[in-house]
Design an enzyme around this catalytic site. Sequence first.
Site, PDB file in Angstrom:
ATOM      1  N   HIS A 219       0.839  -1.203   0.000  1.00  0.00           N
ATOM      2  CA  HIS A 219       0.000   0.000   0.000  1.00  0.00           C
ATOM      3  C   HIS A 219       0.875   1.255   0.000  1.00  0.00           C
ATOM      4  O   HIS A 219       0.657   2.172  -0.809  1.00  0.00           O
ATOM      5  CB  HIS A 219      -0.905  -0.034   1.236  1.00  0.00           C
ATOM      6  CG  HIS A 219      -1.760   1.165   1.445  1.00  0.00           C
ATOM      7  ND1 HIS A 219      -3.124   1.159   1.235  1.00  0.00           N
ATOM      8  CD2 HIS A 219      -1.469   2.424   1.869  1.00  0.00           C
ATOM      9  CE1 HIS A 219      -3.623   2.352   1.507  1.00  0.00           C
ATOM     10  NE2 HIS A 219      -2.633   3.138   1.905  1.00  0.00           N
ATOM     11  N   GLU A 220       1.859   1.307   0.894  1.00  0.00           N
ATOM     12  CA  GLU A 220       2.703   2.499   0.995  1.00  0.00           C
ATOM     13  C   GLU A 220       3.609   2.652  -0.228  1.00  0.00           C
ATOM     14  O   GLU A 220       3.845   3.772  -0.697  1.00  0.00           O
ATOM     15  CB  GLU A 220       3.531   2.453   2.286  1.00  0.00           C
ATOM     16  CG  GLU A 220       2.711   2.399   3.567  1.00  0.00           C
ATOM     17  CD  GLU A 220       1.696   3.529   3.698  1.00  0.00           C
ATOM     18  OE1 GLU A 220       1.885   4.589   3.073  1.00  0.00           O
ATOM     19  OE2 GLU A 220       0.699   3.347   4.419  1.00  0.00           O
ATOM     20  N   HIS A 223       1.530   4.233  -2.932  1.00  0.00           N
ATOM     21  CA  HIS A 223       1.500   5.695  -2.847  1.00  0.00           C
ATOM     22  C   HIS A 223       2.731   6.291  -3.526  1.00  0.00           C
ATOM     23  O   HIS A 223       2.626   7.243  -4.309  1.00  0.00           O
ATOM     24  CB  HIS A 223       1.466   6.148  -1.387  1.00  0.00           C
ATOM     25  CG  HIS A 223       0.125   6.032  -0.730  1.00  0.00           C
ATOM     26  ND1 HIS A 223      -1.052   6.345  -1.374  1.00  0.00           N
ATOM     27  CD2 HIS A 223      -0.222   5.667   0.536  1.00  0.00           C
ATOM     28  CE1 HIS A 223      -2.066   6.166  -0.538  1.00  0.00           C
ATOM     29  NE2 HIS A 223      -1.594   5.748   0.614  1.00  0.00           N
ATOM     30  N   HIS A 229      -5.744   6.940  -2.523  1.00  0.00           N
ATOM     31  CA  HIS A 229      -6.700   5.995  -1.947  1.00  0.00           C
ATOM     32  C   HIS A 229      -7.868   5.779  -2.898  1.00  0.00           C
ATOM     33  O   HIS A 229      -8.335   6.712  -3.561  1.00  0.00           O
ATOM     34  CB  HIS A 229      -7.204   6.500  -0.595  1.00  0.00           C
ATOM     35  CG  HIS A 229      -6.173   6.435   0.480  1.00  0.00           C
ATOM     36  ND1 HIS A 229      -5.891   7.484   1.320  1.00  0.00           N
ATOM     37  CD2 HIS A 229      -5.325   5.428   0.847  1.00  0.00           C
ATOM     38  CE1 HIS A 229      -4.932   7.139   2.156  1.00  0.00           C
ATOM     39  NE2 HIS A 229      -4.563   5.898   1.886  1.00  0.00           N
TER      40      HIS A 229
END
Length: 617
Positions: A219-220, A223, A229
């Site tokens: 997830h990070e 980014h 999101h």
Amino acid sequence: MRLCHSIILFNSLISISICSKADDPALLVASEFKEHFNVEEKQLETVEELLIKMKKLAHSRSFKGREFGHDAVEDSKKEVAISTQQGTINKKVSPFLFEGDIFLSRRQAVDILKALSKDKTKRLRRSFVSDKTATWKTMPIKYRFHESIDFYTISQIIAAIRFWEDSTCITFENVSDSPDGDYIEFFSGQGCYSMIGRNGGRQGISIGESCVKMGVIEHEIGHALGLWHEQSRPDALGYVTIERDFILPSYISDFLQRDDEIDTLGIPYDLGSVMHYGSTAFSVDQKSKTVVTRDSLYQQTIGQREKLSFYDVATINTAYCKDECKSEKTKCENGGYMRPSKCSECLCPDGLGGEKCEKNEDSKNAECGGIIKLTEEWKEIESPNYPDPGYEADQKCSWLLKAEKGKRVEIEFIEDFSFLCTSTCVDFVELKISDDLRNTGFRFCCYDKPEISFVSQTDTAIIIFRSQLSTDIGFKIQAKSTDAEPRTTIAPTIITTTLAPITVDAPNVWADWGEWSMCSRTCGGCGIRSRVRSCRSKKCEGRRQEFGTCNLKACPVDKHCAKLLSNNRLCNGKVCTKNDIAISSCDAPQCCPPFINVDGVCQSDQENQHDELWLSI
């Protein structure tokens, strides 16, 4: 930033510390950002100020007349998270973060604030960053591990990086020292957070103690590659509703509709995205739902942090890898496409496998799954070792169901049903029955067996079983070919209708109480329900939200619980990462403490607790 200086008075051997704001936890955290990101103190202060302006602007629009400062102080006392699978947001770094885990550049913060200020009715269009300068231009992307990262965390980061590399054309290179140019620095900071896209020079990704999980790390990294999101997309309100009354007031800016030019790249909305908020993001009590899926069958799908979804990967491949595999002729089926890292292979949707995505995905730690050709006679499918001793942790199976030509797949759940119970399913059975087998399906867990009959939109359906943490009974399904019309959904979930904010001059004026939310459990007095009311004056005394017990009918006898079972049904919406083993008593319907079974009804000898147990915030 002022520092602490020690002055030694040699004649008396006394050490005096003259300290200023360097002892302030906020400034100590600021030094974390300065150490791991290419950011100066003034720029950091500017971003913090812009975030406060966003919060104040959003708060004033949603709660006109109320004091932002008072709400911010009260909210700062409470734990918040964007998903129950990701750990709570560290209070020390939250003033510097947008949407819980995004460290914005000054330019990004200015652009978002401008968009908010111009038009409060439109939504910021976000999925992948539209700023072309924010994409990584040179491969491989260099990265290094800061000295604060331990060995186990390093192993998880490497596994997450390899997943990105295997699924995309993006490559990474580990370097031991800080290189020239752009690079990522993984460090053990105060929580989980990253920047959006490439920002130039040293760019940190914080993997704190609560973040050491592959899906969170993916997830990070997502980014850093440019992903926002999922629920920030312009089409999000077609799939979810935002329950403002259950959001901590000072965090309302993390949900507001905004407008900007950022592209979804034509990728469909995915409720199973690893980039999606969970159902209780920024919740007043970490239990009340703030993000409600319009199709209630998806409610326990959102917020997963196991791994990247098929469409998460497709977004990055569309942004970075469009020119890969142009000369190859590999043909893939069922929505798969050529793997950019190896064009001779197919990248298949979850649940599918084989050279061309023509069969079910290989099983994991169990003998299960397969291709099932259906007729008008029911065929049964069940999870490993159903029902006794039941499935084990870390197993996966998938079944590819094919109806007769011109017909559809009908599916029903039968007999006993029980999974580890979490607000976002960790152990689950998933049904993919739409005409898009690439997208995430309905995920079911806990112990309420779905009672409706499902009919696929086409002649193909996929069933996926996945266990990560626990052992339990599992599921049994029967399936057949049918001429029935598609039945892939049920009525939307409805919780509370929010009134437009109205402020009056009189003190302590409350609106009427809203409707009760759904009970969090179905029996045994194990769950809670809640309702809220709005303050119509600048400040109100009394409770804004109240909670009560519900569903006090004793839970039915479980004929399979004579074995050792984990008490995972009392997790209160949080992941049971540690199993509390006990021998269940199975000779009578059960109630959750402090209730006892009295003629099939859960009651307590504590005063008034047999009816409604009231809590307030």
